[in-house]
Motif scaffolding. Structure first.
Motif, short mmCIF file in Angstrom:
data_model
loop_
_atom_site.label_atom_id
_atom_site.label_comp_id
_atom_site.label_asym_id
_atom_site.label_seq_id
_atom_site.Cartn_x
_atom_site.Cartn_y
_atom_site.Cartn_z
N SER A 178 -1.66 8.13 8.70
CA SER A 178 -1.46 7.38 7.42
C SER A 178 -2.52 6.91 6.59
N ARG A 179 -2.55 6.78 5.25
CA ARG A 179 -3.80 6.47 4.63
C ARG A 179 -4.01 5.29 4.29
N LYS A 213 -0.73 -0.83 7.22
CA LYS A 213 0.22 -1.81 7.03
C LYS A 213 0.32 -3.17 7.59
N LYS A 220 -0.84 3.72 11.56
CA LYS A 220 -0.04 4.46 12.01
C LYS A 220 -0.90 6.11 12.01
#
Length: 414
Positions: free
Chosen positions: A396-397, A400, A393
């Motif tokens: 995002s870090r 997923k 995403k």
């Protein structure tokens, strides 16, 4: 301040040492198993909150103290650089407390076992993970990969014969649909990163696919050539659960000075032979013995002797015995050498008692691996396929894993 710099330098050295994609298993470490605790499930892929088990043997048999370290990785299996507390509830590094010595075996060993999650380590987020096992000197004796996913999307997987007339009899293609009714994806072409895997072998995984079509909350991947795999042939196998006796694929067993020697019947190349169906477990293995109650500690080791009769022109290529028994690694341990006296390719490998699938693969000097040069490739071959859906995403870090889908070529849709 001095202590701070010492710790910081140690951390950097750790990261640099572990940044390698593959770490060679230590010679005294054998029979490494990393799989879910669910029965008949061999792939190290679990849903967040489910359990995965690590089992291995140390042939030094000295009850050595080993520790494990969990590392969260990005899509490319490099460290995601998250702090341990961001992906682990508890400790990312801890001692392996489960171990037991072998019982009544010619080859002494210590069997180690670890289950995740446990009281000290619980994984909090999805993604790619590596588990390292370290000795007292903080040296890595082996590492393995596993995947933790969340069920944010569902994946429908369908297997087809190749539509390319030149490969229609030798290849299988994978098509899949990602359903995301409850997840808003702003930029699927950049944020969704699917990976297609055949028989849990990451060496031949296909990546870099973009959705071709959109249908409501569905992403459609209707590729054919881009998701085409060599179908290969059914895996060969042997069963050494009775270590003293010959069986269907074991020609003879001899007791050597230290261990038993298991001689398999000579395998012949199958590239020019018609396809023959026989059941396999797609390259996996199961440790088992008839002479004990606990196969982890009662199963013995023997030298298994492979021989291959092959008339194909393999100039510039090396031949290996390949399978999940050594994490599909191709190295000197499972490499075949040519015996000019009998005209056969031969290898001797140490195996724990059990049922093993294997195949013969070739590798060029450029690192190109082929599973059909010797055994051929037939579209009828039964293979397992897995589609992992990664979600990177924007902003995002970490990446997923939001879904997984499974397919099998027994249900061919052509």
């Amino acid at each position: 301040m001095k202590l701070f710099y010492t710790c910081f330098i140690t951390f950097l050295i750790f990261q640099l040492n572990y940044a390698q994609q593959k770490i060679k298993d230590a010679e005294h470490i054998k029979t490494i198993i990393l799989q879910p605790t669910l029965a008949n499930n061999y792939a190290p892929i679990i849903r967040l909150g489910e359990s995965i088990q690590l089992i291995f043997d140390d042939l030094n048999a000295d009850e050595h103290d080993y520790t494990y370290k969990i590392e969260h990785c990005d899509y490319n299996w490099n460290s995601s650089n998250l702090a341990d507390s961001e992906f682990i509830d508890g400790y990312a590094e801890d001692r392996i407390r489960g171990y037991e010595n072998s019982f009544n075996t010619l080859q002494p060993y210590t069997n180690y076992s670890l289950t995740l999650p446990n009281d000290n380590t619980r994984i909090k987020i999805s993604g790619n993970y590596k588990i390292y096992v370290l000795n007292d000197y903080d040296e890595v004796v082996f590492e393995r990969r596993f995947v933790v996913y969340e069920s944010k999307v569902t994946v429908g997987v369908t297997i087809y014969k190749s539509r390319d007339i030149s490969t229609i009899n030798s290849h299988q293609s994978v098509e899949f649909i990602i359903n995301h009714p409850s997840l808003r994806i702003n930029n699927p072409k950049e944020e969704i990163l699917p990976v297609v895997i055949q028989n849990n072998n990451w060496q031949t995984a296909i990546e870099g696919l973009k959705p071709q079509f959109y249908r409501g909350t569905q992403l459609l991947y209707k590729y054919n050539k881009e998701t085409s795999f060599l179908a290969g042939n059914e895996f060969l196998y042997f069963d050494s659960k009775s270590i003293r006796n010959s069986t269907l694929n074991i020609a003879k067993v001899e007791q050597g000075r230290d261990l038993y020697h298991t001689y398999l019947y000579t395998n012949e190349e199958r590239i020019d032979k018609p396809y023959t169906l026989f059941e396999d477990i797609n390259g996996n293995f199961v440790v088992r013995t008839l002479t004990g109650d606990d196969s982890n500690t009662d199963a013995d080791y023997s030298w298994v002797h492979f021989s291959l009769s092959c008339l194909e022109n393999l100039d510039g290529k090396d031949i290996y015995v390949s399978g999940n028994f050594n994490n599909w690694q191709l190295n000197e341990t499972n490499k075949l050498t040519y015996n000019a006296e009998n005209g056969l390719y031969e290898a001797s490998i140490l195996f724990k008692q059990g049922f093993y699938n294997y195949q013969f693969v070739t590798k060029t000097a450029d690192g190109i691996i082929n599973n059909s040069d010797i055994d051929g490739s037939f579209f009828q071959t039964e293979n397992d396929y897995t589609v992992l859906v990664y979600y990177n995403k924007f902003g995002s870090r970490y990446t997923k894993v939001i879904g997984v889908g499974y397919g099998n070529s027994e249900k061919m849709n052509n």
